[in-house]
Design a protein around this motif. Structure first.
Motif, mmCIF file in Angstrom:
data_model
loop_
_atom_site.group_PDB
_atom_site.id
_atom_site.type_symbol
_atom_site.label_atom_id
_atom_site.label_comp_id
_atom_site.label_asym_id
_atom_site.label_seq_id
_atom_site.Cartn_x
_atom_site.Cartn_y
_atom_site.Cartn_z
ATOM 1 N N THR A 41 0.834 -1.199 0.000
ATOM 2 C CA THR A 41 0.000 0.000 0.000
ATOM 3 C C THR A 41 0.870 1.251 0.000
ATOM 4 N N CYS A 42 1.908 1.218 0.811
ATOM 5 C CA CYS A 42 2.847 2.339 0.868
ATOM 6 C C CYS A 42 3.461 2.584 -0.501
ATOM 7 N N LEU A 43 3.988 1.536 -1.113
ATOM 8 C CA LEU A 43 4.634 1.698 -2.414
ATOM 9 C C LEU A 43 3.651 2.149 -3.489
ATOM 10 N N SER A 44 2.436 1.611 -3.454
ATOM 11 C CA SER A 44 1.466 1.996 -4.485
ATOM 12 C C SER A 44 1.069 3.465 -4.361
ATOM 13 N N SER A 45 1.140 4.018 -3.156
ATOM 14 C CA SER A 45 0.815 5.435 -2.998
ATOM 15 C C SER A 45 2.028 6.329 -3.258
ATOM 16 N N GLN A 46 3.229 5.826 -3.017
ATOM 17 C CA GLN A 46 4.423 6.643 -3.145
ATOM 18 C C GLN A 46 5.048 6.632 -4.540
ATOM 19 N N VAL A 47 5.004 5.502 -5.219
ATOM 20 C CA VAL A 47 5.675 5.385 -6.514
ATOM 21 C C VAL A 47 5.178 6.413 -7.528
ATOM 22 N N PRO A 48 3.874 6.616 -7.706
ATOM 23 C CA PRO A 48 3.451 7.640 -8.673
ATOM 24 C C PRO A 48 3.983 9.036 -8.336
ATOM 25 N N LEU A 49 4.016 9.369 -7.054
ATOM 26 C CA LEU A 49 4.538 10.677 -6.649
ATOM 27 C C LEU A 49 6.024 10.785 -6.942
ATOM 28 N N THR A 70 24.808 3.628 -5.165
ATOM 29 C CA THR A 70 26.102 3.520 -4.509
ATOM 30 C C THR A 70 25.998 3.252 -3.011
ATOM 31 N N GLY A 71 24.789 3.349 -2.471
ATOM 32 C CA GLY A 71 24.613 3.134 -1.041
ATOM 33 C C GLY A 71 24.802 4.390 -0.213
ATOM 34 N N TRP A 72 25.018 5.529 -0.844
ATOM 35 C CA TRP A 72 25.162 6.785 -0.110
ATOM 36 C C TRP A 72 23.851 7.259 0.467
ATOM 37 N N SER A 73 22.757 6.904 -0.213
ATOM 38 C CA SER A 73 21.429 7.312 0.244
ATOM 39 C C SER A 73 20.641 6.082 0.665
ATOM 40 N N ASP A 74 19.852 6.240 1.676
ATOM 41 C CA ASP A 74 18.995 5.165 2.148
ATOM 42 C C ASP A 74 17.700 5.187 1.337
ATOM 43 N N PRO A 75 17.352 4.081 0.687
ATOM 44 C CA PRO A 75 16.115 4.060 -0.090
ATOM 45 C C PRO A 75 14.880 4.398 0.741
ATOM 46 N N ALA A 76 14.917 4.129 2.029
ATOM 47 C CA ALA A 76 13.766 4.441 2.890
ATOM 48 C C ALA A 76 13.506 5.933 2.960
ATOM 49 N N ASP A 77 14.523 6.754 2.666
ATOM 50 C CA ASP A 77 14.333 8.201 2.682
ATOM 51 C C ASP A 77 13.437 8.678 1.546
ATOM 52 N N LEU A 78 13.183 7.817 0.571
ATOM 53 C CA LEU A 78 12.285 8.176 -0.527
ATOM 54 C C LEU A 78 10.823 8.108 -0.107
ATOM 55 N N LEU A 79 10.546 7.396 0.957
ATOM 56 C CA LEU A 79 9.161 7.211 1.411
ATOM 57 C C LEU A 79 8.724 8.366 2.297
ATOM 58 N N ASP A 80 7.447 8.664 2.273
ATOM 59 C CA ASP A 80 6.860 9.741 3.068
ATOM 60 C C ASP A 80 6.689 9.281 4.506
ATOM 61 N N LYS A 81 7.423 9.905 5.411
ATOM 62 C CA LYS A 81 7.359 9.532 6.828
ATOM 63 C C LYS A 81 5.998 9.843 7.444
ATOM 64 N N ASN A 82 5.244 10.737 6.817
ATOM 65 C CA ASN A 82 3.924 11.110 7.336
ATOM 66 C C ASN A 82 2.807 10.218 6.821
ATOM 67 N N ASN A 83 3.120 9.331 5.892
ATOM 68 C CA ASN A 83 2.129 8.404 5.365
ATOM 69 C C ASN A 83 2.015 7.237 6.345
ATOM 70 N N PRO A 84 0.829 7.011 6.929
ATOM 71 C CA PRO A 84 0.692 5.949 7.919
ATOM 72 C C PRO A 84 1.017 4.559 7.368
ATOM 73 N N ALA A 85 0.808 4.350 6.080
ATOM 74 C CA ALA A 85 1.116 3.046 5.495
ATOM 75 C C ALA A 85 2.616 2.827 5.390
ATOM 76 N N CYS A 86 3.390 3.908 5.405
ATOM 77 C CA CYS A 86 4.843 3.795 5.235
ATOM 78 C C CYS A 86 5.617 3.836 6.555
ATOM 79 N N ALA A 87 5.015 4.334 7.596
ATOM 80 C CA ALA A 87 5.742 4.549 8.849
ATOM 81 C C ALA A 87 6.383 3.277 9.395
ATOM 82 N N ASP A 88 5.645 2.187 9.451
ATOM 83 C CA ASP A 88 6.194 0.938 9.981
ATOM 84 C C ASP A 88 7.301 0.389 9.091
ATOM 85 N N ILE A 89 7.135 0.524 7.787
ATOM 86 C CA ILE A 89 8.124 0.024 6.847
ATOM 87 C C ILE A 89 9.418 0.824 6.973
ATOM 88 N N ILE A 90 9.312 2.134 7.080
ATOM 89 C CA ILE A 90 10.494 2.974 7.253
ATOM 90 C C ILE A 90 11.212 2.588 8.541
#
Length: 101
Positions: A41-49, A70-90
């Motif tokens: 659910t998190c990915l389906s809401s975040q990917v289009p954005l 390269t591993g310099w950035s954490d992929p989890a930083d791409l997700l919206d921390k305010n999205n309730p569907a993403c909070a647990d995953i982050i």
């Protein structure tokens, strides 16, 4: 046309690793089905954005692709921390990343 190429590169080098990382952590942690569904659910809401931003801001896209690849950035930083569907995953990704170091 250029925006389509940039969006494809972004999906290949940023979104795919993010999705793979979520699935890897979910499998390693034997997460309940609800968490796995929540990650989808998190990915389906975040990917289009994210794809929209990638097509509009080429500097951000290139720096994000390089950072994630390269591993310099954490992929989890791409997700919206305010999205309730993403909070647990982050939280899960951040915890697993901290445990790995």
């Amino acid at each position: 046309m250029l925006s389509n190429i940039i969006a494809w590169l972004f999906a290949t080098f940023a979104i795919a690793p993010l999705q793979a990382e979520i699935e890897r952590y979910a499998a390693a942690a034997n997460l309940p089905v609800e968490i796995v569904q929540q990650s989808r659910t998190c990915l389906s809401s975040q990917v289009p954005l994210l794809v929209q931003r990638a097509s509009e801001d080429s500097y951000w896209t290139v720096s994000t692709i390089v950072g994630v690849a390269t591993g310099w950035s954490d992929p989890a930083d791409l997700l919206d921390k305010n999205n309730p569907a993403c909070a647990d995953i982050i939280g899960l990704i951040k915890t697993k990343s901290a445990d790995a170091t």
